[in-house]
Design a protein around this motif. Sequence first.
Motif, short mmCIF file in Angstrom:
data_model
loop_
_atom_site.label_atom_id
_atom_site.label_comp_id
_atom_site.label_asym_id
_atom_site.label_seq_id
_atom_site.Cartn_x
_atom_site.Cartn_y
_atom_site.Cartn_z
N VAL A 189 0.84 -1.20 0.00
CA VAL A 189 0.00 0.00 0.00
C VAL A 189 0.88 1.26 0.00
O VAL A 189 1.87 1.33 0.73
N VAL A 190 0.52 2.23 -0.81
CA VAL A 190 1.18 3.53 -0.83
C VAL A 190 0.10 4.61 -0.71
O VAL A 190 -0.92 4.55 -1.40
N VAL A 191 0.32 5.56 0.18
CA VAL A 191 -0.59 6.69 0.35
C VAL A 191 0.09 7.95 -0.17
O VAL A 191 1.19 8.30 0.28
N ILE A 192 -0.54 8.61 -1.13
CA ILE A 192 -0.10 9.93 -1.60
C ILE A 192 -1.00 10.95 -0.92
O ILE A 192 -2.18 11.06 -1.25
N PRO A 193 -0.49 11.73 0.04
CA PRO A 193 -1.37 12.55 0.89
C PRO A 193 -1.69 13.93 0.31
O PRO A 193 -1.54 14.95 0.99
N ALA A 194 -2.17 13.96 -0.92
CA ALA A 194 -2.43 15.25 -1.59
C ALA A 194 -3.87 15.69 -1.31
O ALA A 194 -4.61 16.04 -2.24
#
Length: 490
Positions: free
Chosen positions: A339-344
Motif C-alpha cells: 500500500v502507498v498513500v499519496i497525501p495530496a
Amino acid sequence: MTDPLILVLDEGTTSTRAMLFTPAGEPVGAAQRELRQYYPRAGWVEHDAGEIWEKTLACAREMVEKAGGAGRIAAIGITNQRETTVAWDRESGEPLAHALVWQDRRTAAFCAELREAGHEEAVRGKTGLLLDPYFSATKMRWLLDNEPAVAEAARDGRLAFGTMESWLVFKLTGGADRTDAGNASRTLLLPLAEPDWDEGLCELFGVPRAALPEVTDNAGMFGETLPDLFGSAIPICGLAGDQQSATIGQGCLSPGDTKATYGTGAFILANKGAEIPHSDHRLLGTVLHQLGGRRHYALEGSVFVAGSLIQWLRDSLGLIERAPDSEALARSVPDNGGVVVIPALSGLGAPRWLPEARGLISGLSFATGKAHIVRAALEAMAHQTYDLAGAFAADGAAWSALNLDGGMSANDWMAQDIANLLGLPAIRPDFVETTALGAAMLAALGAGLHPTLEAAAEAMIGGERRFDPDMAEKEREWRLAAWRKALAAV
C-alpha cells in the motif's frame, strides 16, 4: 526573588495554546482550545478570527492566573500559522469575513492567470516565493473581490489585512498594527532584500498598501496589552511565524542547520545566514528572522499534509481512535503490504507545487488491513521528506542530519523511518514543542532577559535523542520505486 515568566501564544491551525516558560526554557504550564475549521467547498478552508481571539484570550488568562498575575510575566511571545489571512475593521476591531487558511486553494485560477501572463519569475526573484494559493496576497485579493464588507472598508480607509500575529497584536493592544519580517515574507508582497512592502507587488495583486501593517523585527517592544485584559499591561516582545519559530527553537542558528517540523503540514527550513536564498528546484526563500534591522534567511520546503493526514484517518475514515495509535498499528505489520498513500488532500506542495492534485491510496488487496493503510500514511512523511532532501541538495543545501520537531515527531516509529529512508541521522529534541520555545526565546531576547539569540538558545534548549538509519538498501529502493509509481498516477 521569583524569576519572571514568559507567556507564549501559539496560534496553530487546529488549536490555540498559551504556554508559560521560565527564562531557562522550562515549560511550567499550558492551556489549549480546539479551533473549528470551515470547509464551505472542496479546497476551501476558513477560520473564524473572532473565535480565535476569544479562545486565545481564554487560554492566556488561564496562564496569567497560573503565573500568579500579570506582574509575574516579563513578556509575551506570539507564534502563528503563517499565510492565513484576516481582514478586519480598524475602527470597530471586528473581522469583516472568515479568515482564509493557508491550506485554502480557492485562488488557484488567479495564480494560474498570473503565471500565464509571465509574472512568476519576477515575483519569485523579489520574494523567493512561487505563485501559489498558499500565500497571502491572492487571499487578500479574493476577499476584496468577493466580500462586500471588505471592499467597503477598503474604500473607507478602515480595512486592515494581516496574518494571525498581526490580528492578535491588534486585539491585545487595542490597535497596534504590526507584523514581523518573517511573516511578512510569506505574503508575496515583501521583497527579501527590501525593508518594506513593494508598491509594484501590491499593484500586481490588487492589494491596497494602506491596509497592510508595519514590518518590524522579530524581537523588541511591539506594544503592551490593554490593562483590563489581564489586570495590568504586559509587553509583547517576540513575534514569529510557526516555522521560523521552530527553527529558532531547534537552535538552528548557523548556516546549514536544518530542521523539519511535522505538524498539520510538514516544513523543512535550512538556515542560509545573511545570504538571500535562490532555488532552481522550486523551494522557497524566506526571512528566518530580523533582529536590529538585519535579516537572516532560510531555504524552505513546504508540505501541505502531514499530521492532518492522521487526523483524517481518525475523523473521516475511523481507522484509529487517537493519533498516537498510529505508531502501534505501524509496528503491528512487517511492511505496508504494497500500500502507498499519496497525501495530496489539499494539493501537493514542494517540490512539485500541484494545487489541483488529489490524494491517492494504491496497492489495495483483500489482504490489506487498516494497519497497512496507517503504516503507509506514516511512510508518506518519510517519502515527502526524501523528495525535499533531493531538492535541497540540488540547490546546494545538502543535509548532514535532520532535526525533527512538531507533534508528529513524537512518534518513534516515524522518526526512525525518516532516518532510514534518508540514510541520515534524525535528531529529535526531548521537548518537541519547539515552535512555542522559539517564540519564548524571541520574547526573552526582546525583554532583555538574554542578551543575544545565541545566549537564549544556550540557556533555553535542552537535550535530544538521535535516530540512526538501519534500513537495508534493497528495502529503501523498493520503497522509493513504489512511491514514484504511485506519484505518477496523481
